[in-house]
Design a protein around this motif. Sequence first.
Motif, mmCIF file in Angstrom:
data_model
loop_
_atom_site.group_PDB
_atom_site.id
_atom_site.type_symbol
_atom_site.label_atom_id
_atom_site.label_comp_id
_atom_site.label_asym_id
_atom_site.label_seq_id
_atom_site.Cartn_x
_atom_site.Cartn_y
_atom_site.Cartn_z
ATOM 1 N N UNK A 2 0.841 -1.192 0.000
ATOM 2 C CA UNK A 2 0.000 0.000 0.000
ATOM 3 C C UNK A 2 0.877 1.242 0.000
ATOM 4 N N UNK A 3 0.380 2.281 -0.620
ATOM 5 C CA UNK A 3 1.136 3.516 -0.741
ATOM 6 C C UNK A 3 0.648 4.500 0.312
ATOM 7 N N UNK A 4 1.584 5.114 1.004
ATOM 8 C CA UNK A 4 1.288 6.099 2.037
ATOM 9 C C UNK A 4 0.731 7.372 1.395
ATOM 10 N N UNK A 5 0.064 8.176 2.198
ATOM 11 C CA UNK A 5 -0.421 9.452 1.685
ATOM 12 C C UNK A 5 0.538 10.581 2.066
ATOM 13 N N UNK A 28 12.021 18.114 -6.199
ATOM 14 C CA UNK A 28 11.101 17.067 -6.660
ATOM 15 C C UNK A 28 10.175 16.640 -5.536
ATOM 16 N N UNK A 29 8.924 16.383 -5.871
ATOM 17 C CA UNK A 29 7.955 15.842 -4.921
ATOM 18 C C UNK A 29 7.867 14.343 -5.118
ATOM 19 N N UNK A 30 7.878 13.593 -4.007
ATOM 20 C CA UNK A 30 7.770 12.142 -4.060
ATOM 21 C C UNK A 30 6.743 11.685 -3.024
ATOM 22 N N UNK A 31 6.144 10.524 -3.275
ATOM 23 C CA UNK A 31 5.190 9.948 -2.334
ATOM 24 C C UNK A 31 5.868 8.791 -1.616
ATOM 25 N N UNK A 32 5.796 8.798 -0.291
ATOM 26 C CA UNK A 32 6.429 7.765 0.519
ATOM 27 C C UNK A 32 5.683 6.439 0.395
ATOM 28 N N UNK A 33 6.435 5.365 0.206
ATOM 29 C CA UNK A 33 5.863 4.025 0.213
ATOM 30 C C UNK A 33 6.326 3.267 1.453
ATOM 31 N N UNK A 42 10.108 5.269 -2.497
ATOM 32 C CA UNK A 42 9.186 6.334 -2.888
ATOM 33 C C UNK A 42 8.687 6.115 -4.310
ATOM 34 N N UNK A 43 7.594 6.826 -4.617
ATOM 35 C CA UNK A 43 7.050 6.861 -5.976
ATOM 36 C C UNK A 43 7.218 8.276 -6.498
ATOM 37 N N UNK A 44 7.726 8.377 -7.721
ATOM 38 C CA UNK A 44 7.882 9.689 -8.373
ATOM 39 C C UNK A 44 7.507 9.528 -9.837
ATOM 40 N N UNK A 45 6.484 10.230 -10.249
ATOM 41 C CA UNK A 45 6.054 10.209 -11.650
ATOM 42 C C UNK A 45 5.789 8.787 -12.155
#
Length: 79
Positions: A2-5, A28-33, A42-45
């Motif tokens: 699951x991906x964090x918010x 750069x903005x990244x989403x924490x996993x 992390x997820x980026x683009x």
Amino acid sequence: MSISSQYFEAIAGGVKADTNYISVMKGDDVQLIKKDKEWFTVEKDGDIGRIPNGILAINPTEERNKIIIKRRKQMIKSK
């Protein structure tokens, strides 16, 4: 997985992409996993990879948006 918010902003750059790591530049903005002791996944683009945890800071815009949403929900509940 699951991906964090939680969203973070890179405060340093120069991490080069390879099979395990994702390329990030300052700003750069990244989403924490996932958080590990020394690395964040992390997820980026749409790409997922690891980066050193010392180059990220919580994205201030994202945190501000969360506060606004929380306050709006509280206002709706109190009516």
